[in-house]
Motif scaffolding. Sequence first.
Motif, PDB file in Angstrom:
ATOM      1  N   MET A 134      68.687   4.967   9.205  1.00 13.27           N
ATOM      2  CA  MET A 134      67.350   5.097   9.716  1.00 13.27           C
ATOM      3  C   MET A 134      66.632   3.747   9.745  1.00 13.27           C
ATOM      4  SD  MET A 134      64.792   7.901   8.534  1.00 13.27           S
ATOM      5  CE  MET A 134      63.115   7.765   8.565  1.00 13.27           C
ATOM      6  N   TYR A 135      66.654   3.036   8.614  1.00  7.35           N
ATOM      7  CA  TYR A 135      66.073   1.697   8.610  1.00  7.35           C
ATOM      8  C   TYR A 135      67.179   0.675   8.737  1.00  7.35           C
ATOM      9  CZ  TYR A 135      61.772   3.738   6.827  1.00  7.35           C
ATOM     10  OH  TYR A 135      60.638   4.472   6.666  1.00  7.35           O
ATOM     11  N   ASN A 136      67.002  -0.223   9.617  1.00  8.91           N
ATOM     12  CA  ASN A 136      67.983  -1.292   9.696  1.00  8.91           C
ATOM     13  C   ASN A 136      67.527  -2.475   8.839  1.00  8.91           C
ATOM     14  OD1 ASN A 136      65.999  -2.468  11.191  1.00  8.91           O
ATOM     15  ND2 ASN A 136      67.071  -2.354  13.141  1.00  8.91           N
ATOM     16  N   ARG A 137      68.293  -3.508   8.867  1.00  8.77           N
ATOM     17  CA  ARG A 137      68.054  -4.641   7.979  1.00  8.77           C
ATOM     18  C   ARG A 137      66.720  -5.340   8.269  1.00  8.77           C
ATOM     19  NH1 ARG A 137      72.322  -9.429   6.806  1.00  8.77           N
ATOM     20  NH2 ARG A 137      71.757  -9.582   4.633  1.00  8.77           N
ATOM     21  N   SER A 138      66.335  -5.495   9.497  1.00  7.99           N
ATOM     22  CA  SER A 138      65.087  -6.186   9.847  1.00  7.99           C
ATOM     23  C   SER A 138      63.864  -5.396   9.378  1.00  7.99           C
ATOM     24  CB  SER A 138      65.014  -6.458  11.344  1.00  7.99           C
ATOM     25  OG  SER A 138      64.926  -5.251  12.057  1.00  7.99           O
ATOM     26  N   HIS A 139      63.961  -4.058   9.438  1.00  7.79           N
ATOM     27  CA  HIS A 139      62.851  -3.242   8.941  1.00  7.79           C
ATOM     28  C   HIS A 139      62.686  -3.406   7.438  1.00  7.79           C
ATOM     29  CE1 HIS A 139      63.383  -0.686  12.708  1.00  7.79           C
ATOM     30  NE2 HIS A 139      62.161  -1.201  12.793  1.00  7.79           N
ATOM     31  N   LYS A 140      63.771  -3.436   6.722  1.00  9.12           N
ATOM     32  CA  LYS A 140      63.713  -3.601   5.265  1.00  9.12           C
ATOM     33  C   LYS A 140      63.154  -4.972   4.894  1.00  9.12           C
ATOM     34  CE  LYS A 140      67.394  -0.425   4.051  1.00  9.12           C
ATOM     35  NZ  LYS A 140      68.683  -0.268   3.410  1.00  9.12           N
ATOM     36  N   LEU A 141      63.529  -5.995   5.663  1.00 10.35           N
ATOM     37  CA  LEU A 141      63.031  -7.341   5.405  1.00 10.35           C
ATOM     38  C   LEU A 141      61.521  -7.411   5.649  1.00 10.35           C
ATOM     39  CD1 LEU A 141      63.678 -10.282   4.710  1.00 10.35           C
ATOM     40  CD2 LEU A 141      64.045 -10.665   7.152  1.00 10.35           C
ATOM     41  N   ARG A 142      61.073  -6.840   6.742  1.00 13.68           N
ATOM     42  CA  ARG A 142      59.637  -6.824   7.041  1.00 13.68           C
ATOM     43  C   ARG A 142      58.857  -6.019   6.000  1.00 13.68           C
ATOM     44  NH1 ARG A 142      59.003  -5.207  13.132  1.00 13.68           N
ATOM     45  NH2 ARG A 142      61.230  -4.913  13.095  1.00 13.68           N
ATOM     46  N   LEU A 143      59.414  -4.904   5.601  1.00  8.75           N
ATOM     47  CA  LEU A 143      58.759  -4.078   4.596  1.00  8.75           C
ATOM     48  C   LEU A 143      58.669  -4.807   3.254  1.00  8.75           C
ATOM     49  CD1 LEU A 143      57.466  -1.361   3.924  1.00  8.75           C
ATOM     50  CD2 LEU A 143      59.749  -0.534   3.311  1.00  8.75           C
ATOM     51  N   SER A 144      59.723  -5.472   2.868  1.00 10.85           N
ATOM     52  CA  SER A 144      59.687  -6.200   1.597  1.00 10.85           C
ATOM     53  C   SER A 144      58.719  -7.387   1.676  1.00 10.85           C
ATOM     54  CB  SER A 144      61.089  -6.656   1.207  1.00 10.85           C
ATOM     55  OG  SER A 144      61.615  -7.539   2.179  1.00 10.85           O
ATOM     56  N   LEU A 145      58.664  -8.082   2.814  1.00 12.15           N
ATOM     57  CA  LEU A 145      57.675  -9.161   2.986  1.00 12.15           C
ATOM     58  C   LEU A 145      56.256  -8.606   2.937  1.00 12.15           C
ATOM     59  CD1 LEU A 145      59.213 -11.490   5.726  1.00 12.15           C
ATOM     60  CD2 LEU A 145      58.826 -12.007   3.316  1.00 12.15           C
ATOM     61  N   PHE A 146      56.060  -7.475   3.570  1.00  9.06           N
ATOM     62  CA  PHE A 146      54.741  -6.840   3.599  1.00  9.06           C
ATOM     63  C   PHE A 146      54.282  -6.466   2.194  1.00  9.06           C
ATOM     64  CE2 PHE A 146      52.085  -3.012   4.098  1.00  9.06           C
ATOM     65  CZ  PHE A 146      51.057  -3.560   4.845  1.00  9.06           C
ATOM     66  N   LEU A 147      55.228  -6.068   1.343  1.00  9.84           N
ATOM     67  CA  LEU A 147      54.875  -5.694  -0.028  1.00  9.84           C
ATOM     68  C   LEU A 147      54.815  -6.894  -0.968  1.00  9.84           C
ATOM     69  CD1 LEU A 147      56.971  -2.430  -0.432  1.00  9.84           C
ATOM     70  CD2 LEU A 147      54.511  -2.633  -0.061  1.00  9.84           C
ATOM     71  N   LEU A 148      55.681  -7.871  -0.779  1.00  9.05           N
ATOM     72  CA  LEU A 148      55.743  -9.006  -1.689  1.00  9.05           C
ATOM     73  C   LEU A 148      54.665 -10.058  -1.417  1.00  9.05           C
ATOM     74  CD1 LEU A 148      59.570  -9.593  -2.055  1.00  9.05           C
ATOM     75  CD2 LEU A 148      58.010  -8.590  -3.703  1.00  9.05           C
ATOM     76  N   LEU A 149      54.229 -10.222  -0.191  1.00  4.90           N
ATOM     77  CA  LEU A 149      53.224 -11.222   0.138  1.00  4.90           C
ATOM     78  C   LEU A 149      51.911 -10.997  -0.623  1.00  4.90           C
ATOM     79  CD1 LEU A 149      52.664 -13.744   1.832  1.00  4.90           C
ATOM     80  CD2 LEU A 149      51.816 -12.236   3.619  1.00  4.90           C
ATOM     81  N   PRO A 150      51.342  -9.793  -0.668  1.00  4.09           N
ATOM     82  CA  PRO A 150      50.123  -9.598  -1.464  1.00  4.09           C
ATOM     83  C   PRO A 150      50.344  -9.857  -2.953  1.00  4.09           C
ATOM     84  CG  PRO A 150      50.416  -7.779   0.046  1.00  4.09           C
ATOM     85  CD  PRO A 150      51.659  -8.604   0.124  1.00  4.09           C
ATOM     86  N   ILE A 151      51.522  -9.545  -3.453  1.00  3.47           N
ATOM     87  CA  ILE A 151      51.800  -9.803  -4.869  1.00  3.47           C
ATOM     88  C   ILE A 151      51.806 -11.299  -5.141  1.00  3.47           C
ATOM     89  CG2 ILE A 151      53.549  -9.592  -6.673  1.00  3.47           C
ATOM     90  CD1 ILE A 151      54.276  -6.863  -5.407  1.00  3.47           C
ATOM     91  N   PHE A 152      52.453 -12.082  -4.251  1.00  4.58           N
ATOM     92  CA  PHE A 152      52.475 -13.536  -4.421  1.00  4.58           C
ATOM     93  C   PHE A 152      51.067 -14.128  -4.291  1.00  4.58           C
ATOM     94  CE2 PHE A 152      57.089 -13.400  -3.093  1.00  4.58           C
ATOM     95  CZ  PHE A 152      57.563 -13.674  -4.366  1.00  4.58           C
ATOM     96  N   LEU A 153      50.286 -13.620  -3.348  1.00  8.23           N
ATOM     97  CA  LEU A 153      48.911 -14.090  -3.211  1.00  8.23           C
ATOM     98  C   LEU A 153      48.097 -13.774  -4.463  1.00  8.23           C
ATOM     99  CD1 LEU A 153      48.080 -13.219   0.498  1.00  8.23           C
ATOM    100  CD2 LEU A 153      48.354 -15.477  -0.511  1.00  8.23           C
ATOM    101  N   PHE A 154      48.284 -12.598  -5.013  1.00  5.48           N
ATOM    102  CA  PHE A 154      47.571 -12.211  -6.229  1.00  5.48           C
ATOM    103  C   PHE A 154      47.961 -13.109  -7.403  1.00  5.48           C
ATOM    104  CE2 PHE A 154      47.035  -9.509 -10.019  1.00  5.48           C
ATOM    105  CZ  PHE A 154      45.664  -9.304  -9.916  1.00  5.48           C
ATOM    106  N   ILE A 155      49.245 -13.415  -7.535  1.00 11.59           N
ATOM    107  CA  ILE A 155      49.711 -14.301  -8.604  1.00 11.59           C
ATOM    108  C   ILE A 155      49.151 -15.708  -8.406  1.00 11.59           C
ATOM    109  CG2 ILE A 155      51.769 -15.419  -9.565  1.00 11.59           C
ATOM    110  CD1 ILE A 155      53.247 -12.764  -9.088  1.00 11.59           C
ATOM    111  N   PHE A 156      49.122 -16.182  -7.149  1.00 13.92           N
ATOM    112  CA  PHE A 156      48.559 -17.493  -6.858  1.00 13.92           C
ATOM    113  C   PHE A 156      47.074 -17.548  -7.225  1.00 13.92           C
ATOM    114  CE2 PHE A 156      46.206 -20.213  -3.902  1.00 13.92           C
ATOM    115  CZ  PHE A 156      46.737 -21.443  -4.249  1.00 13.92           C
ATOM    116  N   LEU A 157      46.334 -16.497  -6.878  1.00  9.80           N
ATOM    117  CA  LEU A 157      44.905 -16.463  -7.206  1.00  9.80           C
ATOM    118  C   LEU A 157      44.684 -16.431  -8.720  1.00  9.80           C
ATOM    119  CD1 LEU A 157      43.428 -14.051  -4.519  1.00  9.80           C
ATOM    120  CD2 LEU A 157      43.072 -16.512  -4.740  1.00  9.80           C
ATOM    121  N   LEU A 158      45.491 -15.682  -9.434  1.00 11.04           N
ATOM    122  CA  LEU A 158      45.376 -15.659 -10.900  1.00 11.04           C
ATOM    123  C   LEU A 158      45.659 -17.032 -11.504  1.00 11.04           C
ATOM    124  CD1 LEU A 158      46.947 -12.247 -11.989  1.00 11.04           C
ATOM    125  CD2 LEU A 158      44.551 -12.938 -12.048  1.00 11.04           C
TER     126      LEU A 158
END
Length: 126
Positions: A1-25
């Motif tokens: 159902m999900y191919n590799r590009s969808h998983k990559l985009r989904l993981s970037l979509f989830l990890l980017l806010p976490i990295f931004l939050f860590i950077f702000l902290l």
Amino acid sequence: MYNRSHKLRLSLFLLLPIFLFIFLLARLYYLQVVKFNNFSKIALSQQVVTVKLPPQRGVIYDRKMKEMAISLKVYSAWANPRVIENKIDVAGKVSAALSLDPRVALKKLNKDKSFIWLKRMLSDSQ
């Protein structure tokens, strides 16, 4: 159902806010803890300023413009008895200079206070 590009985009979509939050902290920690002394000095220099304003009291008049109260420049003598070591000697010198009874001056200097009036409303010669 999900191919590799969808998983990559989904993981970037989830990890980017976490990295931004860590950077702000990390940035907040740097500004509030590491640079605290620098910023507190800057804040104090911007907030604490001594401005000397010479007080000018005005004359109080009644309804017929007659002076009821005026300001006079007079001097007073005071002392800190807690720091005076030889109170008898100081009482003798002060009483001679201020035209006081030496016993009254010694009684005032023997009080356990940090401020006393020796004589108020001194003349220019005193």
